[in-house]
Every structure is written in structure tokens, then in C-alpha cells.
Design an enzyme around this catalytic site. Structure first.
Site, short mmCIF file in Angstrom:
data_model
loop_
_atom_site.label_atom_id
_atom_site.label_comp_id
_atom_site.label_asym_id
_atom_site.label_seq_id
_atom_site.Cartn_x
_atom_site.Cartn_y
_atom_site.Cartn_z
N ASP A 50 0.82 -1.33 0.07
CA ASP A 50 -0.05 0.04 0.34
C ASP A 50 0.52 1.19 0.54
O ASP A 50 2.11 0.89 1.12
CB ASP A 50 -0.87 0.14 1.30
CG ASP A 50 -1.61 -0.87 2.19
OD1 ASP A 50 -2.42 -1.33 0.48
OD2 ASP A 50 -2.68 -1.47 2.76
N1 URA Z 1 -0.94 -5.53 4.32
C1 URA Z 1 -1.57 -4.32 3.74
O1 URA Z 1 -2.72 -3.96 4.30
N2 URA Z 1 -0.96 -3.77 3.53
C2 URA Z 1 0.40 -4.18 2.57
O2 URA Z 1 0.23 -3.07 1.73
C3 URA Z 1 1.13 -5.80 2.89
C4 URA Z 1 -0.08 -6.02 3.71
#
Ligand code: URA
Length: 244
Positions: A113
Site C-alpha cells: 500500500d
Molecule cells: N497488508 C496490508 O494491509 N498492506 C500492505 O501493504 C501489505 C499487506
């Protein structure tokens, strides 16, 4: 014995993002391309594309970029998106600009993310990419999560149960491993890569992830001292660690 691939110089350099074939012909004419320290003027020439080419060819006095088959480990900074086309800062911005024009393209192996930092892999090797993200491989990914509220002690069993169903999904999550670091910090190891998985897992447990950082993928850890935005090319042996 495997046949050594050959390529026209202009086609090779163009596929590595150095410019159009016309631009590469111009570059050669002004002495910008050398092979074994000798000016290479005829860019229609076919040359063997051997692994030692980056050590033998220079473009504007700099070693040729790595050939296709690169694996890059990046310490992803917060605020960068794993996308080729969204607005704003993209993870590809930290790599040399011409790599955006490489063919095969460099892509992230899975995504983090925008507000997640840490170990991100990128490659131009489609086969490798699919092997790493394939759900059949169950590659472990370890995240360090800082939480808004203290853990209540039930999360470990919930995540390990293999029965946790995330909102809007029809299949429970595979068992995941929780290691408590402090009241509000934990390491979570998952083998899947569902959308916002770690944040949604803690939300399902009544908590909220305030900070998320990936520390490991398989047997590969983010090197100590690697600052956000820093990256390095992985050797074959280092790449193999992903599957260990
Ligand atoms: N889980 C999440 O919530 N975000 C990420 O970037 C990776 C795994």
C-alpha cells in the site's frame, strides 16, 4: 550447449530504455557507445548478449545497465504507489528514469500500500514474478505492525485458526503467525497477498494498524541500514532466498 542469444545493438539498447533506434545511431556516431573500449559505430551490428556485456560495454562512459532478468530489492518509502500509471509519487521514480522505458518492463512483485514501507521486490522477469506471487508457493511475508490499541491476547489464535473471514470475502484466510513484540506492536507472517490483508486482519480483531512495514519475503530480509528509497540488484543466490 545453450545457444548464446545475439541482438542488434540498436534493438538491445532501445529495449533497455537508452532511446529510439535513431537516437542510438546518433549516440554511436558521436562516440557514445564502446565495446571492449573501442568505439562501436555500426549499431545494426549483431552482438552476443552474454552476462559479461555490462562489464564490456559503456554508454556515455558509464557501464551498460543490467541486462533483462533483473531482480531489485527496494526499501519502499511511505507515500509511494506501486503502480505504473497513477498520479503522485511512484516506486519506479526511485530507479533510473530510462528503466521506465525498458522492455520487458520492470514491475513490482505484488504490491505494498501507499502507506506501507519496507521490502519490495521488482523484476522484469515475468516467470519469476508469477512464481513469487503464486498462492501455491505459500511464500511467507513478515510485516511489523504498530497498532492503535493494545493487543488483547486473542489475536494469535484468531490469525492462526485458518477460519478468519475478511469482510466481503468468501474464503477464510490461510493460517498466519503472530509474534507479539509489545502491547501495541507485533510481527505478522502471512502466506497470501490479499488486498490490504494485514490492515484488514487487525481490523477484524478490533484494532487499527497505524504503521506497517514489511521486513521479510521468504528467506530474504530487508538489509540492515538500508534507508527508505535505497535499492539494490539481487544476485541469483539472493533471489533464491525468496523461496527458502
Ligand atoms: N497488508 C496490508 O494491509 N498492506 C500492505 O501493504 C501489505 C499487506
Amino acid at each position: 550447449m545453450a545457444k548464446i542469444p545475439t541482438s542488434r545493438v540498436d534493438k538491445l539498447l532501445s529495449s533497455m530504455g537508452y532511446g529510439s533506434r535513431v537516437e542510438i545511431a546518433r549516440m554511436a556516431k558521436r562516440g557514445g557507445i564502446t565495446l571492449d573500449a573501442t568505439d562501436l559505430l555500426d549499431v545494426s551490428k549483431r552482438i552476443p548478449v552474454t552476462p559479461d556485456l555490462p562489464a564490456r560495454m559503456e554508454i556515455d562512459r558509464e557501464a551498460l545497465d543490467p541486462l533483462a532478468g533483473m531482480v531489485i530489492l527496494l526499501n519502499k518509502p511511505l507515500g509511494m504507489t506501486c503502480s505504473h500509471k497513477e498520479d503522485g509519487a511512484l516506486v519506479y521514480d526511485v530507479l533510473p528514469e530510462r528503466w521506465k522505458r525498458r522492455n520487458p518492463a520492470v514491475s513490482t512483485i505484488g504490491r505494498l500500500d501507499k502507506q506501507t514501507s519496507g521490502l519490495l521486490l521488482l523484476t522484469d522477469d515475468g516467470g519469476l514474478l508469477h512464481r513469487v506471487i503464486s498462492p501455491k508457493r505459500h511464500i511467507k511475508k513478515t510485516y511489523r505492525a504498530k497498532l492503535a490499541r493494545p493487543l488483547d491476547g486473542t489475536e494469535g489464535d484468531l490469525f492462526a485458526s485458518g477460519q478468519l473471514m475478511l469482510e466481503g470475502e468468501g474464503k477464510p484466510l490461510a493460517p498466519a503467525e503472530l509474534e507479539v513484540v509489545s502491547e501495541t506492536e507485533a510481527l505478522l507472517t502471512v502466506t497470501e497477498g490479499r488486498y490490504h490483508q494485514v490492515r484488514r486482519m487487525f481490523a477484524a480483531a478490533g484494532n487499527h494498524v497505524e504503521k506497517l512495514h514489511r521486513e521479510r519475503v521468504g528467506g530474504l530480509a530487508l538489509p540492515d541500514g538500508m534507508v527508505p528509497g535505497q535499492w539494490k540488484l539481487l544476485s541469483e543466490d539472493q533471489t533464491a532466498l525468496i523461496f527458502r
